[in-house]
Design a protein around this motif. Structure first.
Motif, PDB file in Angstrom:
ATOM      1  N   ASN A 189      41.255  61.909 -52.230  1.00 55.66           N
ATOM      2  CA  ASN A 189      41.761  60.783 -51.424  1.00 55.66           C
ATOM      3  C   ASN A 189      40.597  60.091 -50.727  1.00 55.66           C
ATOM      4  OD1 ASN A 189      44.932  61.188 -51.426  1.00 55.66           O
ATOM      5  ND2 ASN A 189      44.014  63.207 -51.102  1.00 55.66           N
ATOM      6  N   LEU A 190      39.652  59.597 -51.519  1.00 53.72           N
ATOM      7  CA  LEU A 190      38.448  59.000 -50.945  1.00 53.72           C
ATOM      8  C   LEU A 190      38.724  57.705 -50.191  1.00 53.72           C
ATOM      9  CD1 LEU A 190      35.876  59.602 -53.831  1.00 53.72           C
ATOM     10  CD2 LEU A 190      36.051  60.810 -51.647  1.00 53.72           C
ATOM     11  N   GLN A 191      39.904  57.106 -50.386  1.00 51.07           N
ATOM     12  CA  GLN A 191      40.238  55.887 -49.649  1.00 51.07           C
ATOM     13  C   GLN A 191      40.633  56.200 -48.211  1.00 51.07           C
ATOM     14  OE1 GLN A 191      42.171  57.392 -51.719  1.00 51.07           O
ATOM     15  NE2 GLN A 191      44.358  57.017 -51.386  1.00 51.07           N
ATOM     16  N   GLY A 192      40.848  57.477 -47.910  1.00 51.09           N
ATOM     17  CA  GLY A 192      41.174  57.886 -46.548  1.00 51.09           C
ATOM     18  C   GLY A 192      42.572  58.438 -46.422  1.00 51.09           C
ATOM     19  N   THR A 193      42.893  58.922 -45.232  1.00 48.58           N
ATOM     20  CA  THR A 193      44.256  59.388 -44.964  1.00 48.58           C
ATOM     21  C   THR A 193      45.153  58.180 -44.719  1.00 48.58           C
ATOM     22  OG1 THR A 193      43.611  59.674 -42.637  1.00 48.58           O
ATOM     23  CG2 THR A 193      43.561  61.617 -44.044  1.00 48.58           C
ATOM     24  N   PRO A 194      46.394  58.221 -45.182  1.00 45.33           N
ATOM     25  CA  PRO A 194      47.240  57.020 -45.179  1.00 45.33           C
ATOM     26  C   PRO A 194      47.958  56.764 -43.860  1.00 45.33           C
ATOM     27  CG  PRO A 194      48.381  58.806 -46.262  1.00 45.33           C
ATOM     28  CD  PRO A 194      47.041  59.349 -45.885  1.00 45.33           C
ATOM     29  N   GLY A 195      47.212  56.583 -42.789  1.00 48.14           N
ATOM     30  CA  GLY A 195      47.865  56.183 -41.549  1.00 48.14           C
ATOM     31  C   GLY A 195      47.473  57.035 -40.363  1.00 48.14           C
ATOM     32  N   TYR A 196      48.248  56.884 -39.295  1.00 49.61           N
ATOM     33  CA  TYR A 196      48.042  57.625 -38.054  1.00 49.61           C
ATOM     34  C   TYR A 196      49.388  57.715 -37.345  1.00 49.61           C
ATOM     35  CZ  TYR A 196      47.781  52.785 -36.397  1.00 49.61           C
ATOM     36  OH  TYR A 196      48.046  51.456 -36.145  1.00 49.61           O
ATOM     37  N   ILE A 197      49.426  58.456 -36.251  1.00 50.31           N
ATOM     38  CA  ILE A 197      50.670  58.652 -35.503  1.00 50.31           C
ATOM     39  C   ILE A 197      50.500  58.105 -34.099  1.00 50.31           C
ATOM     40  CG2 ILE A 197      52.279  60.364 -34.581  1.00 50.31           C
ATOM     41  CD1 ILE A 197      51.654  62.103 -36.981  1.00 50.31           C
ATOM     42  N   VAL A 198      51.499  57.387 -33.633  1.00 52.00           N
ATOM     43  CA  VAL A 198      51.519  56.823 -32.286  1.00 52.00           C
ATOM     44  C   VAL A 198      52.598  57.541 -31.479  1.00 52.00           C
ATOM     45  CG1 VAL A 198      51.987  54.777 -30.893  1.00 52.00           C
ATOM     46  CG2 VAL A 198      50.635  54.573 -32.981  1.00 52.00           C
ATOM     47  N   VAL A 199      52.202  58.129 -30.365  1.00 51.86           N
ATOM     48  CA  VAL A 199      53.127  58.826 -29.472  1.00 51.86           C
ATOM     49  C   VAL A 199      53.152  58.096 -28.137  1.00 51.86           C
ATOM     50  CG1 VAL A 199      53.683  61.012 -28.337  1.00 51.86           C
ATOM     51  CG2 VAL A 199      52.565  61.025 -30.582  1.00 51.86           C
ATOM     52  N   SER A 200      54.329  57.669 -27.713  1.00 52.35           N
ATOM     53  CA  SER A 200      54.438  57.011 -26.418  1.00 52.35           C
ATOM     54  C   SER A 200      54.061  57.978 -25.312  1.00 52.35           C
ATOM     55  CB  SER A 200      55.866  56.501 -26.200  1.00 52.35           C
ATOM     56  OG  SER A 200      56.040  56.047 -24.867  1.00 52.35           O
ATOM     57  N   ALA A 201      53.278  57.513 -24.350  1.00 49.70           N
ATOM     58  CA  ALA A 201      52.906  58.350 -23.214  1.00 49.70           C
ATOM     59  C   ALA A 201      53.963  58.330 -22.123  1.00 49.70           C
ATOM     60  CB  ALA A 201      51.560  57.898 -22.643  1.00 49.70           C
ATOM     61  N   THR A 202      54.974  57.491 -22.286  1.00 51.46           N
ATOM     62  CA  THR A 202      56.015  57.340 -21.264  1.00 51.46           C
ATOM     63  C   THR A 202      57.402  57.731 -21.749  1.00 51.46           C
ATOM     64  OG1 THR A 202      56.366  55.012 -21.875  1.00 51.46           O
ATOM     65  CG2 THR A 202      54.717  55.471 -20.187  1.00 51.46           C
ATOM     66  N   ASN A 203      57.543  58.057 -23.037  1.00 52.26           N
ATOM     67  CA  ASN A 203      58.859  58.357 -23.589  1.00 52.26           C
ATOM     68  C   ASN A 203      58.694  59.384 -24.706  1.00 52.26           C
ATOM     69  OD1 ASN A 203      61.414  58.442 -24.671  1.00 52.26           O
ATOM     70  ND2 ASN A 203      61.595  56.243 -25.011  1.00 52.26           N
ATOM     71  N   VAL A 204      59.211  60.583 -24.501  1.00 51.21           N
ATOM     72  CA  VAL A 204      59.016  61.661 -25.476  1.00 51.21           C
ATOM     73  C   VAL A 204      59.749  61.391 -26.780  1.00 51.21           C
ATOM     74  CG1 VAL A 204      58.621  63.433 -23.730  1.00 51.21           C
ATOM     75  CG2 VAL A 204      60.957  62.941 -24.476  1.00 51.21           C
ATOM     76  N   LYS A 205      60.685  60.461 -26.776  1.00 44.11           N
ATOM     77  CA  LYS A 205      61.425  60.161 -27.993  1.00 44.11           C
ATOM     78  C   LYS A 205      60.740  59.127 -28.870  1.00 44.11           C
ATOM     79  CE  LYS A 205      65.898  60.952 -25.777  1.00 44.11           C
ATOM     80  NZ  LYS A 205      67.212  60.333 -25.455  1.00 44.11           N
ATOM     81  N   ASP A 206      59.772  58.452 -28.324  1.00 41.83           N
ATOM     82  CA  ASP A 206      59.135  57.347 -29.034  1.00 41.83           C
ATOM     83  C   ASP A 206      57.889  57.846 -29.763  1.00 41.83           C
ATOM     84  OD1 ASP A 206      58.230  54.964 -29.976  1.00 41.83           O
ATOM     85  OD2 ASP A 206      57.976  53.992 -28.029  1.00 41.83           O
ATOM     86  N   VAL A 207      58.079  58.283 -30.996  1.00 40.35           N
ATOM     87  CA  VAL A 207      56.976  58.774 -31.841  1.00 40.35           C
ATOM     88  C   VAL A 207      57.074  58.055 -33.182  1.00 40.35           C
ATOM     89  CG1 VAL A 207      55.840  60.779 -32.850  1.00 40.35           C
ATOM     90  CG2 VAL A 207      57.120  61.023 -30.709  1.00 40.35           C
ATOM     91  N   GLU A 208      55.977  57.484 -33.628  1.00 44.93           N
ATOM     92  CA  GLU A 208      56.001  56.663 -34.843  1.00 44.93           C
ATOM     93  C   GLU A 208      54.841  57.016 -35.764  1.00 44.93           C
ATOM     94  OE1 GLU A 208      55.709  51.914 -36.131  1.00 44.93           O
ATOM     95  OE2 GLU A 208      55.404  52.546 -34.042  1.00 44.93           O
ATOM     96  N   TYR A 209      55.152  57.178 -37.043  1.00 46.79           N
ATOM     97  CA  TYR A 209      54.105  57.315 -38.050  1.00 46.79           C
ATOM     98  C   TYR A 209      53.803  55.918 -38.605  1.00 46.79           C
ATOM     99  CZ  TYR A 209      51.803  58.191 -42.489  1.00 46.79           C
ATOM    100  OH  TYR A 209      50.916  58.164 -43.530  1.00 46.79           O
ATOM    101  N   VAL A 210      52.554  55.498 -38.504  1.00 51.40           N
ATOM    102  CA  VAL A 210      52.145  54.179 -38.980  1.00 51.40           C
ATOM    103  C   VAL A 210      51.519  54.346 -40.358  1.00 51.40           C
ATOM    104  CG1 VAL A 210      50.726  52.147 -38.528  1.00 51.40           C
ATOM    105  CG2 VAL A 210      51.783  53.387 -36.616  1.00 51.40           C
ATOM    106  N   ASP A 211      52.184  53.796 -41.351  1.00 55.61           N
ATOM    107  CA  ASP A 211      51.742  53.948 -42.737  1.00 55.61           C
ATOM    108  C   ASP A 211      50.948  52.712 -43.178  1.00 55.61           C
ATOM    109  OD1 ASP A 211      51.400  54.996 -45.210  1.00 55.61           O
ATOM    110  OD2 ASP A 211      53.502  54.905 -45.824  1.00 55.61           O
ATOM    111  N   GLY A 212      50.028  52.910 -44.114  1.00 52.60           N
ATOM    112  CA  GLY A 212      49.305  51.786 -44.704  1.00 52.60           C
ATOM    113  C   GLY A 212      48.008  51.429 -44.016  1.00 52.60           C
ATOM    114  N   LYS A 213      47.737  51.986 -42.834  1.00 55.97           N
ATOM    115  CA  LYS A 213      46.465  51.750 -42.137  1.00 55.97           C
ATOM    116  C   LYS A 213      45.549  52.946 -42.427  1.00 55.97           C
ATOM    117  CE  LYS A 213      47.750  47.998 -39.785  1.00 55.97           C
ATOM    118  NZ  LYS A 213      47.099  46.674 -39.877  1.00 55.97           N
ATOM    119  N   TYR A 214      44.816  52.869 -43.504  1.00 62.49           N
ATOM    120  CA  TYR A 214      44.026  54.014 -43.934  1.00 62.49           C
ATOM    121  C   TYR A 214      42.891  54.337 -42.953  1.00 62.49           C
ATOM    122  CZ  TYR A 214      46.300  54.410 -48.454  1.00 62.49           C
ATOM    123  OH  TYR A 214      47.223  54.626 -49.443  1.00 62.49           O
TER     124      TYR A 214
END
Length: 550
Positions: A189-214
């Motif tokens: 996977n030399l192009q990189g890992t396919p994304g990152y994860i965003v976790v809200s610091a103010t809401n434990v329910k707000d967790v998002e996997y961001v795809d396509g941003k290698y």
């Protein structure tokens, strides 16, 4: 013999070049790392040359020696060779001594700069209360790991990197990069890992996997895909680099933000000068000086630089021979990154040396321009407040997180979360800074606020509630109502016909009438105002239909 020398020096040179490539050290001799490198290299080359010059190697071993290769030194090294071997180390030691606080204690004391000193009062709100960071680093990693586990195809290929708290598009979040789990995953996977994860610091329910941003460039990666190695080999071999943090620009594009620095005195007193931005996808590199960094960059100052400067200011407040510890202070055992008015600050308490349970105030340092705000007040330390909060729920064995200070009715107040053994938030706590026996806890922030205000009233304190602290009320007709279990309790969400752009969050514990409430009912909701937000947490609820029926 000449061939032996050529081979030997070639091998040494290849080793040195390999070390430079793989370790990517700072080659500037005005930094301790660079000076140590040159001392070692000069010593190796001179020593090997001297051994070859003033000694004899024989391929035939002496009789009964049992060795196939022997070195015989015919005479001692000349004095000038010894001087040449010692000179780099003399320079290194001299720089260390010359950089010490013994000769520059005023610079050590004054590096942080002059603070804007303010008494804590009713108009001081050091932290944006609408963006209280209830999710700490450990919980952010746990939530990110849970989100990663939902994508079975990714879980075996990547691991979580170090999260960075930041503000993106008005939201306080933790950005968590994904790293390759090993060299074979990197090779495929030399192009990189396919994304990152965003976790809200103010809401434990707000967790998002961001795809396509290698994320092609990562810390502790391989060859030129390693962040440090990529930057060094792009023309920054002689630059002081520190604090590799993963940040997102306003469009969500991931970058590595690396602080640049120079030493003010010899090898001591590092001072941030700007940042180098490495696009985590394309590898494009840009450098900015501290006065013109992009607005989305939240941090230029490395946290350890700031903490050291705070401690130096407190340690040398009256010079290096202040054996009585007069007016000495130090930072608390912990610190946090907080936001106020869209600016990023390092927040930490200040404690007098020798007084472990009392604080003399706290300090907030702007993480870009290093401007300093110092608030003066006496009270309990963060550790004492954490122990007090834990004591109130000791039967539940919850653990308090490192607190921050907010203003509740002109009373400086420690705010913290209480977590269980799994690291999940179970309650919130508020503790008075001036009297840490005054504690309020609750399963929601409004519950903790009510309990805390009642605790203040119980001891005769009359909090001077500001508009944002006071419970406001609204009476209206229920347009929509729904319930949701948030992990600890049932929470109702209501929209009133009179305020269609606002959602009111009402905990089931506030009233038994909630379960019987229907659209069309007239209700009264009390709440603590959350400026700029489309949701308001209720502190009281009354269904007027039942009151009228009674």
């Amino acid at each position: 013999m000449k061939k032996v020398k050529a081979i030997l020096f070639s091998l040494i040179t290849l080793f040195v070049l390999g070390y430079i490539f793989f370790e990517a050290p700072n080659l500037n001799p005005l930094y301790a790392e660079g000076a140590m490198f040159y001392c070692a290299v000069v010593t190796i080359y001179v020593l090997v040359w001297a051994l070859l010059k003033f000694g004899t190697f024989t391929l035939q071993s002496p009789e009964n020696s049992g060795r196939a290769f022997n070195y015989v030194q015919e005479r001692h090294f000349p004095k000038w060779v010894k001087v040449l071997l010692a000179a780099p180390w003399v320079f290194f030691v001299a720089m260390l001594i010359g950089s010490s606080v013994l000769f520059h204690w005023t610079t050590f004391r004054d590096q942080l700069g002059q603070a804007q000193i303010t008494e804590f009062s009713s108009d001081v709100q050091p932290v944006d209360v609408s963006q209280l960071p209830i999710v700490d680093r450990k919980l952010a990693l746990k939530l990110a790991d849970k989100k990663l586990g939902e994508r079975q195809s990714l879980g075996s290929q990547v691991v979580l990197g170090e999260p960075t708290i930041q503000r993106v598009d008005g939201k306080l979040i933790w950005a968590v990069p994904l790293h390759h789990s090993g060299i074979f995953k990197w090779l495929t996977n030399l192009q990189g890992t396919p994304g990152y994860i965003v976790v809200s610091a103010t809401n434990v329910k707000d967790v998002e996997y961001v795809d396509g941003k290698y994320v092609k460039y990562q810390t502790d990666s391989y060859l030129l895909n390693d962040v440090k190695r990529k930057i060094r080999m792009s023309g920054y071999l002689f630059e002081g680099l520190a604090d590799y943090s993963f940040e997102l620009d306003d469009s969500g594009q991931p970058y590595w933000v690396v602080s640049t620095y120079r030493n003010q005195r010899g090898f001591s007193l590092p001072e941030a000068t700007g940042v180098i931005l490495l696009n985590a996808t394309t590898g494009e590199i840009s450098r900015y000086h501290i006065g013109n960094v992009p607005e989305w960059v939240d941090r230029v100052q490395p946290e350890d630089f700031i903490i050291n400067q705070i401690n130096n200011q407190g340690q040398y407040v009256h010079g290096i021979f202040n054996f009585s510890d007069k007016d000495k202070f130090r930072s608390s055992e912990g610190h946090m990154i907080v936001y106020n008015n869209d600016r990023c600050y390092l927040f930490t308490g200040l404690t007098s040396v020798g007084q472990d349970d009392s604080t003399i105030g706290y300090v907030m340092v702007d993480m870009v321009d290093k401007s300093v705000r110092r608030y003066v007040m006496n009270g309990a330390t963060e550790n004492a407040a954490m122990s007090s909060a834990q004591g109130k729920v000791q039967n539940l064995r919850y653990t308090a997180t490192f607190p921050l200070i907010i203003n509740v009715g002109s009373e400086p107040t420690y705010f913290m979360t209480l977590k269980d053994d799994e690291g999940l938030i179970k309650q919130y706590a508020m503790v008075s800074v001036t009297d840490y026996s005054i504690v309020g806890t609750g399963e929601t922030v409004p519950d903790a606020m009510r309990d805390y205000q009642q605790a203040m009233k119980n001891v005769g304190m009359r909090p001077n509630l500001s508009e944002t602290d006071q419970a406001l009320s609204i009476t209206g007709t229920v347009l929509r109502i729904a319930s949701e279990f948030n992990g600890t309790s049932t929470e109702y969400k209501l929209i009133l016909a009179e305020a269609k752009d606002m959602i009111y969050l009402v905990d089931a514990s506030l009233s038994d009438e909630l379960a019987l409430t229907q659209p069309g009912d007239r209700v009264k909701i009390e709440y603590y105002q959350n400026p700029g937000s489309s949701t308001q947490a209720a502190s009281g609820f009354d269904n007027l239909e039942f009151s009228q029926a009674a």
